[in-house]
Scaffold this active site. Structure first.
Site, PDB file in Angstrom:
ATOM      1  N   LEU A 138     -26.251 -25.165 -13.165  1.00 43.62           N
ATOM      2  CA  LEU A 138     -25.901 -26.084 -12.083  1.00 43.62           C
ATOM      3  C   LEU A 138     -24.911 -27.141 -12.560  1.00 43.62           C
ATOM      4  O   LEU A 138     -25.027 -27.649 -13.674  1.00 43.62           O
ATOM      5  CB  LEU A 138     -27.186 -26.761 -11.590  1.00 43.62           C
ATOM      6  N   HIS A 139     -23.963 -27.459 -11.724  1.00 37.13           N
ATOM      7  CA  HIS A 139     -23.022 -28.544 -11.997  1.00 37.13           C
ATOM      8  C   HIS A 139     -22.479 -29.051 -10.660  1.00 37.13           C
ATOM      9  O   HIS A 139     -22.214 -28.283  -9.756  1.00 37.13           O
ATOM     10  CB  HIS A 139     -21.887 -28.094 -12.920  1.00 37.13           C
TER      11      HIS A 139
END
Length: 177
Positions: A138-139
């Protein structure tokens, strides 16, 4: 300087100027994109072991860090990334969720102070089908915007002009953080 364009096998002079951005071809071709984005092959997991300068990390928190995007849409385009290798927003702990939000708020303040951004696009692509380049980690993207930044260059020329090297941008943002 005008260019020649082949038309029916004959060079025809046109009035277009050319601005070459060969560094973007690496992104287009998927270079540096891991074939295996599990934890051991994940670039976001590898970055945290490098120096801030080498990794383009702007700031480190307890559960997340802020890093410049290697292929930015605009100057100052950064990402807030959890240290933990987790793919989905729903998998974040309460502490990670809070720090991700706080880092995003602080990043907006810092980018405004350094570059006078007029607005921001903020978001995350969840899953490959949603456009995530590295779906396994995730980013959240934070893309600064300015009036007129979507001018003829990206619209017609499909080229983004970045007025500053990533290392210089990192120094400015890290210094203001």
């Amino acid at each position: 300087m005008s260019s020649f364009v082949a038309q029916d096998g004959v060079g025809v002079r046109d009035t277009l100027q050319r601005l070459w951005t060969p560094h973007r071809m690496a992104y287009i071709k998927g270079e540096n994109k891991p074939e295996d984005d599990r934890e051991h092959g994940c670039p976001f997991c590898r970055l945290v072991g490098l120096s801030d300068e080498d990794a383009l990390i702007v700031a480190r928190g307890r559960t997340v860090y802020a890093v410049l995007n290697l292929y930015p849409y605009n100057p100052g385009h950064l990402m807030v990334v959890p240290y933990r290798h987790v793919a989905d927003y729903t998998e974040l702990t309460a502490d990670e969720t809070v720090e991700l939000a706080e880092f995003t708020q602080h990043a907006m303040t810092v980018v405004r102070a350094v570059s006078d951004a007029h607005g921001f696009n903020i978001g995350m692509n969840q899953g490959v089908i949603a456009g995530a380049g590295i779906a396994a980690h995730l980013h959240q993207h934070l893309v600064p915007r300015w009036g007129g930044d979507a001018n003829f260059m990206p619209v017609v020329g499909q080229t983004k002009v970045l007025p500053q090297l990533l290392g210089q941008t990192r120094e400015l943002l890290a210094g203001a953080w």
